[in-house]
Design a protein around this motif. Structure first.
Motif, PDB file in Angstrom:
ATOM      1  N   GLY A 237      35.073  65.492  34.487  1.00 42.75           N
ATOM      2  CA  GLY A 237      34.956  66.089  33.156  1.00 42.75           C
ATOM      3  C   GLY A 237      33.749  65.686  32.352  1.00 42.75           C
ATOM      4  N   CYS A 238      33.188  64.499  32.589  1.00 36.49           N
ATOM      5  CA  CYS A 238      32.060  64.044  31.765  1.00 36.49           C
ATOM      6  C   CYS A 238      30.808  64.831  32.130  1.00 36.49           C
ATOM      7  N   ARG A 239      30.149  65.396  31.114  1.00 34.78           N
ATOM      8  CA  ARG A 239      28.960  66.209  31.384  1.00 34.78           C
ATOM      9  C   ARG A 239      27.689  65.550  30.873  1.00 34.78           C
ATOM     10  N   CYS A 240      27.742  64.235  30.763  1.00 30.41           N
ATOM     11  CA  CYS A 240      26.596  63.443  30.317  1.00 30.41           C
ATOM     12  C   CYS A 240      25.311  63.829  31.080  1.00 30.41           C
ATOM     13  N   GLY A 241      25.449  64.074  32.365  1.00 31.12           N
ATOM     14  CA  GLY A 241      24.290  64.448  33.171  1.00 31.12           C
ATOM     15  C   GLY A 241      23.627  65.727  32.676  1.00 31.12           C
ATOM     16  N   ASP A 242      24.439  66.712  32.281  1.00 29.25           N
ATOM     17  CA  ASP A 242      23.891  67.964  31.743  1.00 29.25           C
ATOM     18  C   ASP A 242      23.287  67.758  30.358  1.00 29.25           C
ATOM     19  N   VAL A 243      23.910  66.859  29.585  1.00 22.52           N
ATOM     20  CA  VAL A 243      23.382  66.543  28.256  1.00 22.52           C
ATOM     21  C   VAL A 243      21.985  65.930  28.408  1.00 22.52           C
ATOM     22  N   LEU A 244      21.835  65.038  29.381  1.00 20.31           N
ATOM     23  CA  LEU A 244      20.562  64.333  29.583  1.00 20.31           C
ATOM     24  C   LEU A 244      19.446  65.251  30.054  1.00 20.31           C
TER      25      LEU A 244
ATOM     26  N   ALA B 245      29.634  71.097  24.005  1.00 21.41           N
ATOM     27  CA  ALA B 245      30.017  71.956  25.124  1.00 21.41           C
ATOM     28  C   ALA B 245      30.833  71.190  26.167  1.00 21.41           C
ATOM     29  N   CYS B 246      30.867  69.870  26.059  1.00 18.36           N
ATOM     30  CA  CYS B 246      31.702  69.074  26.977  1.00 18.36           C
ATOM     31  C   CYS B 246      33.145  69.151  26.490  1.00 18.36           C
ATOM     32  N   PRO B 247      34.078  69.495  27.379  1.00 22.40           N
ATOM     33  CA  PRO B 247      35.476  69.652  26.947  1.00 22.40           C
ATOM     34  C   PRO B 247      36.096  68.362  26.391  1.00 22.40           C
ATOM     35  N   LEU B 248      35.519  67.232  26.737  1.00 22.50           N
ATOM     36  CA  LEU B 248      36.105  65.969  26.264  1.00 22.50           C
ATOM     37  C   LEU B 248      35.525  65.520  24.925  1.00 22.50           C
ATOM     38  N   PHE B 249      34.433  66.175  24.500  1.00 30.32           N
ATOM     39  CA  PHE B 249      33.685  65.729  23.321  1.00 30.32           C
ATOM     40  C   PHE B 249      34.566  65.608  22.084  1.00 30.32           C
ATOM     41  N   ASN B 250      34.557  64.417  21.503  1.00 31.29           N
ATOM     42  CA  ASN B 250      35.303  64.137  20.270  1.00 31.29           C
ATOM     43  C   ASN B 250      36.807  64.358  20.417  1.00 31.29           C
TER      44      ASN B 250
ATOM     45  N   ALA C 277      39.068  63.532  24.054  1.00 33.36           N
ATOM     46  CA  ALA C 277      39.353  62.353  24.891  1.00 33.36           C
ATOM     47  C   ALA C 277      38.213  61.344  24.813  1.00 33.36           C
ATOM     48  N   CYS C 278      37.013  61.832  24.526  1.00 39.93           N
ATOM     49  CA  CYS C 278      35.835  60.955  24.500  1.00 39.93           C
ATOM     50  C   CYS C 278      35.306  60.824  23.074  1.00 39.93           C
ATOM     51  N   ARG C 279      35.459  59.621  22.530  1.00 37.57           N
ATOM     52  CA  ARG C 279      35.010  59.354  21.162  1.00 37.57           C
ATOM     53  C   ARG C 279      34.283  58.008  21.144  1.00 37.57           C
TER      54      ARG C 279
ATOM     55  N   PRO D 240      35.039  55.702  24.539  1.00 39.02           N
ATOM     56  CA  PRO D 240      34.079  56.547  25.265  1.00 39.02           C
ATOM     57  C   PRO D 240      34.475  56.751  26.726  1.00 39.02           C
ATOM     58  N   VAL D 241      34.236  57.963  27.209  1.00 41.89           N
ATOM     59  CA  VAL D 241      34.469  58.247  28.624  1.00 41.89           C
ATOM     60  C   VAL D 241      33.159  58.079  29.397  1.00 41.89           C
ATOM     61  N   GLY D 242      32.062  58.533  28.812  1.00 40.78           N
ATOM     62  CA  GLY D 242      30.783  58.485  29.518  1.00 40.78           C
ATOM     63  C   GLY D 242      29.749  57.708  28.727  1.00 40.78           C
ATOM     64  N   PRO D 243      28.650  57.343  29.397  1.00 37.64           N
ATOM     65  CA  PRO D 243      27.614  56.522  28.767  1.00 37.64           C
ATOM     66  C   PRO D 243      26.930  57.208  27.582  1.00 37.64           C
ATOM     67  N   CYS D 244      26.878  58.543  27.552  1.00 43.51           N
ATOM     68  CA  CYS D 244      26.221  59.227  26.431  1.00 43.51           C
ATOM     69  C   CYS D 244      27.005  59.031  25.132  1.00 43.51           C
ATOM     70  N   MET D 245      28.261  58.584  25.253  1.00 45.26           N
ATOM     71  CA  MET D 245      29.061  58.296  24.068  1.00 45.26           C
ATOM     72  C   MET D 245      29.051  56.797  23.777  1.00 45.26           C
ATOM     73  N   VAL D 246      28.824  55.982  24.788  1.00 44.09           N
ATOM     74  CA  VAL D 246      28.832  54.525  24.613  1.00 44.09           C
ATOM     75  C   VAL D 246      27.603  54.059  23.855  1.00 44.09           C
TER      76      VAL D 246
ATOM     77  N   SER E 101      23.219  60.839  23.050  1.00 45.11           N
ATOM     78  CA  SER E 101      23.319  62.073  22.272  1.00 45.11           C
ATOM     79  C   SER E 101      24.747  62.331  21.819  1.00 45.11           C
ATOM     80  N   CYS E 102      25.717  62.089  22.711  1.00 48.51           N
ATOM     81  CA  CYS E 102      27.099  62.418  22.342  1.00 48.51           C
ATOM     82  C   CYS E 102      27.528  61.597  21.128  1.00 48.51           C
ATOM     83  N   SER E 103      27.194  60.315  21.116  1.00 49.97           N
ATOM     84  CA  SER E 103      27.599  59.499  19.967  1.00 49.97           C
ATOM     85  C   SER E 103      26.825  59.933  18.726  1.00 49.97           C
TER      86      SER E 103
END
Ligand code: SF4
Lengths: 349, 72
Positions: free
Chosen positions: A302-309, A317-322, A324-326, A330-336, A341-343
């Motif tokens: 589910g984590c789309r950090c790779g596409d974000v990067l 556009a990531c289904p987990l954004f805000n 399951a992933c906050r 955090p689920v992925g490094p882009c939120m950590v 960008s996600c954070s």
């Protein structure tokens, strides 16, 4: 900084007659945060978009790095790292979790602090060498210091990455970009010539500082160049970045490290985009010093950090954004990462 | 982790020095820059001075850090 000057720049940006469908990339995570914090993303003229790039070192490090560090921590090795890395999930665990389970994991501000830990504890101490050209010379200098001070129980788990090869790979993929906001402090080391390949491929770039005024003027410069068909790299951070970069830092870097193929989250393996210790410094390589056994990492669901990067999707556009992933879970490094960008999208909407 | 802060060089001992900003003092490696002098403003990243900066730039950058709520 005069308020009115900022207002004038903001108005000029908002009113810029840009071609619709124009996408620029801000490469550096610190820019992503600065842009969103100042609300500059809301001032872009209609039809112009800024997408985030692969410039967050925590985010681009593959899961395997955390798996390796965790495996070392379990062997009783002291792990030292920049604080941001500790919460990054590997395929099964994070360094924070290993620490809670009793491993000796320490956050440090500088690789010199890691060296001090090695000297003080006398135990095998590994520093997680993560970062771009800004950070790599510091790590090279610490490696030289380890030698000089004869600290034999210190080594590096390296995952250093180079920015230009990643940009080269990006512009060869199918993302439509009209130009780049280039990272300020990476450029202080590598200088303007390192980006000339972009101009040669028809893409303008502006080396930018981090305050709102610098970002606004840099965006205006990019729009202006794009509109007029000018393909140049402009140094808009001359108080800090010399056009030729910092030769001394590059020399220290080159003494200790050599370019090597490296894997990036989202971008795959990019030729000569990483750094490995030269043979003369192989004794400092944690991967040689220890037998590190990690299990094959299952792909993260589910984590789309790779596409974000890669600038392919915006974080929402990531289904987990805000959901399951906050930032607090955090689920992925882009939120950590504070530079992810996600954070940045959650914190400065 | 990419935090890079302007600080003033207040002591030099060989290739190491002490840098200071907003009352905060710390040790910093100076071997990544040519010709560092006492009183120079430098960008410090991960414990090393990596770039010199003009005094004007230093003042502006510090003002921004202050706006953002301290030196992180
Ligand atoms: S929101 Fe979380 S899960 Fe989604 S891409 Fe970002 S880091 Fe990955």
């Amino acid at each position: 900084m005069a308020e009115t000057k900022l207002k004038r720049l903001a108005a000029a940006l908002r009113a810029f007659p840009a071609r619709p469908g124009t996408q620029f990339m801000e490469v550096c995570g610190t820019h992503t945060v600065a842009i969103r914090r100042a609300g500059i993303h809301k001032l872009l003229p209609d039809g112009v978009k800024l997408v985030s790039g692969p410039g967050c070192p925590v985010c681009v490090s593959p899961d395997r790095l955390i798996d390796e560090a965790a495996a070392l921590a379990r062997q009783g090795v002291v792990i030292t790292s920049f604080g941001d890395m500790l919460r990054v999930p590997g395929s099964r665990t994070s360094l924070d979790r290993e620490r809670a389970a009793g491993a000796d994991v320490r956050a440090v501000y500088s690789p010199l602090d890691a060296l001090a830990v090695a000297a003080a504890t006398g135990k095998e101490t590994v520093f997680l060498a993560v970062g771009f050209e800004t950070t790599a010379p510091a790590i090279a200098a610490a490696a030289l210091k380890a030698r000089e001070r004869k600290i034999a129980n210190f080594s590096l788990l390296t995952a250093l990455r180079l920015v230009p090869p990643a940009l080269k790979a990006l512009i060869s993929s199918n993302i439509e970009l009209a130009g780049f906001l280039l990272p300020g402090h990476v450029s202080a080391i590598i200088g303007k010539p390192a980006y000339e390949f972009l101009a040669a491929r028809g893409l303008p770039g502006v080396i930018a500082g981090f305050d709102p005024e610098a970002i606004l003027t840099s965006l205006l410069l990019l729009l202006e160049m794009h509109e007029k068909g000018v393909r140049r790299i402009v140094n808009n951070y001359p108080g800090v970045v010399r056009d030729e970069g910092n030769e001394r830092s590059r020399a220290v870097l080159a003494e200790v490290f050599a370019p090597a193929d490296a894997e990036w989250r989202g971008l795959g393996v990019i030729p000569r985009s990483g750094l490995e210790l030269r043979p003369a410094y192989a004794g400092l390589d944690a991967r040689r010093r220890f037998r590190i056994v990690t299990e094959e990492a299952p792909p993260r669901r589910g984590c789309r950090c790779g596409d974000v990067l890669r600038g392919r999707i915006d974080p929402p556009a990531c289904p987990l954004f805000n959901k399951a992933c906050r930032p607090d879970s955090p689920v992925g490094p882009c939120m950590v990462s504070a530079e992810g960008s996600c954070s940045a999208w959650v914190l400065y909407e | 982790m990419c935090l890079a802060v302007p600080m003033k060089v207040v002591e030099i001992n060989g290739d190491m020095g002490v840098v200071e900003s907003a009352g905060l003092r710390r040790e910093a490696g100076l071997m990544l820059l040519d010709r560092v002098k006492l009183g120079d403003w430098v960008i410090v990243h991960a414990g090393f001075a990596i770039s010199k900066l003009t005094k004007k730039q230093a003042r502006e950058t510090l003002a921004i850090f202050a706006e953002m709520g301290g030196l992180g």
